[in-house]
Design a protein around this motif. Structure first.
Motif, PDB file in Angstrom:
ATOM      1  N   GLY A  77       0.812  -1.202   0.000  1.00 15.15           N
ATOM      2  CA  GLY A  77       0.000   0.000   0.000  1.00 15.15           C
ATOM      3  C   GLY A  77       0.846   1.253   0.000  1.00 15.15           C
ATOM      4  O   GLY A  77       2.037   1.219   0.291  1.00 15.15           O
ATOM      5  N   ILE A  78       0.215   2.339  -0.333  1.00 14.19           N
ATOM      6  CA  ILE A  78       0.851   3.643  -0.324  1.00 14.19           C
ATOM      7  C   ILE A  78      -0.102   4.578   0.399  1.00 14.19           C
ATOM      8  O   ILE A  78      -1.303   4.581   0.122  1.00 14.19           O
ATOM      9  CB  ILE A  78       1.106   4.149  -1.763  1.00 14.19           C
ATOM     10  CG1 ILE A  78       2.066   3.205  -2.476  1.00 14.19           C
ATOM     11  CG2 ILE A  78       1.615   5.581  -1.747  1.00 14.19           C
ATOM     12  CD1 ILE A  78       2.197   3.469  -3.953  1.00 14.19           C
ATOM     13  N   LEU A  79       0.426   5.357   1.300  1.00 16.16           N
ATOM     14  CA  LEU A  79      -0.405   6.283   2.055  1.00 16.16           C
ATOM     15  C   LEU A  79       0.222   7.661   2.003  1.00 16.16           C
ATOM     16  O   LEU A  79       1.376   7.842   2.391  1.00 16.16           O
ATOM     17  CB  LEU A  79      -0.518   5.802   3.510  1.00 16.16           C
ATOM     18  CG  LEU A  79      -1.424   6.580   4.432  1.00 16.16           C
ATOM     19  CD1 LEU A  79      -2.856   6.574   3.905  1.00 16.16           C
ATOM     20  CD2 LEU A  79      -1.386   5.975   5.824  1.00 16.16           C
ATOM     21  N   THR A  80      -0.506   8.618   1.488  1.00  9.12           N
ATOM     22  CA  THR A  80      -0.024   9.993   1.423  1.00  9.12           C
ATOM     23  C   THR A  80      -1.036  10.884   2.116  1.00  9.12           C
ATOM     24  O   THR A  80      -2.191  10.494   2.321  1.00  9.12           O
ATOM     25  CB  THR A  80       0.155  10.465  -0.029  1.00  9.12           C
ATOM     26  OG1 THR A  80      -1.128  10.490  -0.661  1.00  9.12           O
ATOM     27  CG2 THR A  80       1.079   9.560  -0.798  1.00  9.12           C
ATOM     28  N   GLY A  81      -0.625  12.064   2.461  1.00 10.54           N
ATOM     29  CA  GLY A  81      -1.548  13.014   3.072  1.00 10.54           C
ATOM     30  C   GLY A  81      -0.838  13.989   3.981  1.00 10.54           C
ATOM     31  O   GLY A  81       0.302  13.775   4.385  1.00 10.54           O
ATOM     32  N   GLU A  82      -1.540  15.036   4.306  1.00 18.45           N
ATOM     33  CA  GLU A  82      -1.010  16.057   5.191  1.00 18.45           C
ATOM     34  C   GLU A  82      -0.928  15.526   6.618  1.00 18.45           C
ATOM     35  O   GLU A  82      -1.741  14.701   7.025  1.00 18.45           O
ATOM     36  CB  GLU A  82      -1.919  17.292   5.158  1.00 18.45           C
ATOM     37  CG  GLU A  82      -2.048  17.918   3.787  1.00 18.45           C
ATOM     38  CD  GLU A  82      -3.187  18.916   3.710  1.00 18.45           C
ATOM     39  OE1 GLU A  82      -3.483  19.582   4.727  1.00 18.45           O
ATOM     40  OE2 GLU A  82      -3.796  19.013   2.644  1.00 18.45           O
ATOM     41  N   ILE A  83       0.033  16.031   7.373  1.00 17.34           N
ATOM     42  CA  ILE A  83       0.189  15.624   8.770  1.00 17.34           C
ATOM     43  C   ILE A  83      -1.039  16.023   9.581  1.00 17.34           C
ATOM     44  O   ILE A  83      -1.550  15.245  10.372  1.00 17.34           O
ATOM     45  CB  ILE A  83       1.468  16.238   9.392  1.00 17.34           C
ATOM     46  CG1 ILE A  83       2.699  15.622   8.743  1.00 17.34           C
ATOM     47  CG2 ILE A  83       1.508  16.058  10.901  1.00 17.34           C
ATOM     48  CD1 ILE A  83       2.908  14.156   9.023  1.00 17.34           C
ATOM     49  N   SER A  84      -1.523  17.238   9.396  1.00 21.76           N
ATOM     50  CA  SER A  84      -2.708  17.719  10.118  1.00 21.76           C
ATOM     51  C   SER A  84      -3.815  18.005   9.119  1.00 21.76           C
ATOM     52  O   SER A  84      -3.735  18.962   8.355  1.00 21.76           O
ATOM     53  CB  SER A  84      -2.373  18.990  10.899  1.00 21.76           C
ATOM     54  OG  SER A  84      -1.443  18.722  11.899  1.00 21.76           O
ATOM     55  N   SER A  85      -4.828  17.168   9.127  1.00 16.49           N
ATOM     56  CA  SER A  85      -5.976  17.328   8.256  1.00 16.49           C
ATOM     57  C   SER A  85      -7.093  16.447   8.813  1.00 16.49           C
ATOM     58  O   SER A  85      -6.891  15.744   9.796  1.00 16.49           O
ATOM     59  CB  SER A  85      -5.622  16.920   6.826  1.00 16.49           C
ATOM     60  OG  SER A  85      -6.606  17.375   5.934  1.00 16.49           O
ATOM     61  N   SER A  86      -8.244  16.466   8.188  1.00 12.68           N
ATOM     62  CA  SER A  86      -9.373  15.664   8.663  1.00 12.68           C
ATOM     63  C   SER A  86      -9.492  14.381   7.859  1.00 12.68           C
ATOM     64  O   SER A  86      -9.653  14.421   6.640  1.00 12.68           O
ATOM     65  CB  SER A  86     -10.675  16.468   8.547  1.00 12.68           C
ATOM     66  OG  SER A  86     -10.639  17.556   9.454  1.00 12.68           O
ATOM     67  N   TYR A  87      -9.407  13.272   8.558  1.00 10.99           N
ATOM     68  CA  TYR A  87      -9.501  11.957   7.935  1.00 10.99           C
ATOM     69  C   TYR A  87     -10.556  11.118   8.650  1.00 10.99           C
ATOM     70  O   TYR A  87     -10.684  11.169   9.872  1.00 10.99           O
ATOM     71  CB  TYR A  87      -8.164  11.209   8.028  1.00 10.99           C
ATOM     72  CG  TYR A  87      -7.027  11.874   7.322  1.00 10.99           C
ATOM     73  CD1 TYR A  87      -6.768  11.624   5.978  1.00 10.99           C
ATOM     74  CD2 TYR A  87      -6.180  12.747   7.998  1.00 10.99           C
ATOM     75  CE1 TYR A  87      -5.702  12.231   5.337  1.00 10.99           C
ATOM     76  CE2 TYR A  87      -5.115  13.357   7.356  1.00 10.99           C
ATOM     77  CZ  TYR A  87      -4.881  13.094   6.028  1.00 10.99           C
ATOM     78  OH  TYR A  87      -3.822  13.688   5.388  1.00 10.99           O
ATOM     79  N   ILE A  88     -11.261  10.348   7.871  1.00 17.81           N
ATOM     80  CA  ILE A  88     -12.154   9.315   8.379  1.00 17.81           C
ATOM     81  C   ILE A  88     -11.534   8.005   7.922  1.00 17.81           C
ATOM     82  O   ILE A  88     -11.049   7.904   6.796  1.00 17.81           O
ATOM     83  CB  ILE A  88     -13.585   9.459   7.795  1.00 17.81           C
ATOM     84  CG1 ILE A  88     -14.148  10.866   8.060  1.00 17.81           C
ATOM     85  CG2 ILE A  88     -14.490   8.373   8.331  1.00 17.81           C
ATOM     86  CD1 ILE A  88     -14.388  11.212   9.515  1.00 17.81           C
ATOM     87  N   TYR A  89     -11.526   6.995   8.776  1.00 15.23           N
ATOM     88  CA  TYR A  89     -10.846   5.758   8.410  1.00 15.23           C
ATOM     89  C   TYR A  89     -11.622   4.525   8.871  1.00 15.23           C
ATOM     90  O   TYR A  89     -12.529   4.602   9.694  1.00 15.23           O
ATOM     91  CB  TYR A  89      -9.423   5.728   8.989  1.00 15.23           C
ATOM     92  CG  TYR A  89      -9.369   5.774  10.491  1.00 15.23           C
ATOM     93  CD1 TYR A  89      -9.479   4.610  11.244  1.00 15.23           C
ATOM     94  CD2 TYR A  89      -9.218   6.972  11.162  1.00 15.23           C
ATOM     95  CE1 TYR A  89      -9.443   4.655  12.621  1.00 15.23           C
ATOM     96  CE2 TYR A  89      -9.181   7.023  12.531  1.00 15.23           C
ATOM     97  CZ  TYR A  89      -9.292   5.857  13.265  1.00 15.23           C
ATOM     98  OH  TYR A  89      -9.276   5.898  14.630  1.00 15.23           O
ATOM     99  N   LEU A  90     -11.218   3.410   8.294  1.00 14.29           N
ATOM    100  CA  LEU A  90     -11.773   2.112   8.661  1.00 14.29           C
ATOM    101  C   LEU A  90     -10.621   1.122   8.756  1.00 14.29           C
ATOM    102  O   LEU A  90      -9.692   1.162   7.954  1.00 14.29           O
ATOM    103  CB  LEU A  90     -12.770   1.651   7.601  1.00 14.29           C
ATOM    104  CG  LEU A  90     -13.419   0.293   7.844  1.00 14.29           C
ATOM    105  CD1 LEU A  90     -14.911   0.354   7.564  1.00 14.29           C
ATOM    106  CD2 LEU A  90     -12.773  -0.788   6.991  1.00 14.29           C
TER     107      LEU A  90
END
Length: 150
Positions: free
Chosen positions: A5-18
């Motif tokens: 897998g690859i996971l990217t994104g901002e350190i501080s942001s709004s995420y919903i996860y499962l």
């Protein structure tokens, strides 16, 4: 070699996860990068592992895959910084409701082990939490099915 897998994104942001392990489903939210939150969940006192053991008497097996997925929610990040946690929790509450209404997309034996947050009905947002939750549930379900079939 297999890329898992690859996971990217901002350190501080709004995420919903499962998180899915075996037939168990955990839905959550975070204001930091999902990798940070998931690391906490897999720690000795993490709510994912604690709930898995306390609610189901299960422990992680090193042979079984864990499915992680996160969705970055730009709509939530458009809210006032002080309302973002409440907004994420509103979407999370709706996702728990979506699961209760349609759990079979994760298999007939799936069981949710996360606890829904209280629904902040007294709050209003620039977006509709129910609409966002439906879109997220649809995308998460689709990606979960693709992973299961691979």
């Amino acid at each position: 070699m297999i890329i898992s897998g690859i996971l990217t994104g901002e350190i501080s942001s709004s995420y919903i996860y499962l998180i899915s392990y075996s037939q168990y489903i955990y839905i959550g939210e975070t204001g930091s990068h999902p990798a940070v939150r998931w690391g906490n969940h897999l720690g000795k006192r993490g709510t994912f592992l604690v709930n898995l053991y306390e609610m189901e008497g299960e422990q992680l097996s090193s042979e079984e895959d864990i499915f992680f997925i996160s969705i970055k929610c730009n709509e939530i990040d458009c809210e006032d910084v002080y309302k973002r946690k409440i907004a994420r929790r509103a979407v999370e509450a709706e996702l728990h409701r979506s699961y209760a209404l349609n759990p079979d997309v994760f298999g007939p034996d799936s069981r949710i082990i996360s606890r829904p947050p209280s629904d902040p009905v007294w709050q209003s947002f620039r977006f509709d939490p129910c609409t966002i939750a439906k879109e997220i549930y649809s995308e998460i379900s689709k990606r979960y099915q693709e992973w299961k079939l691979s």
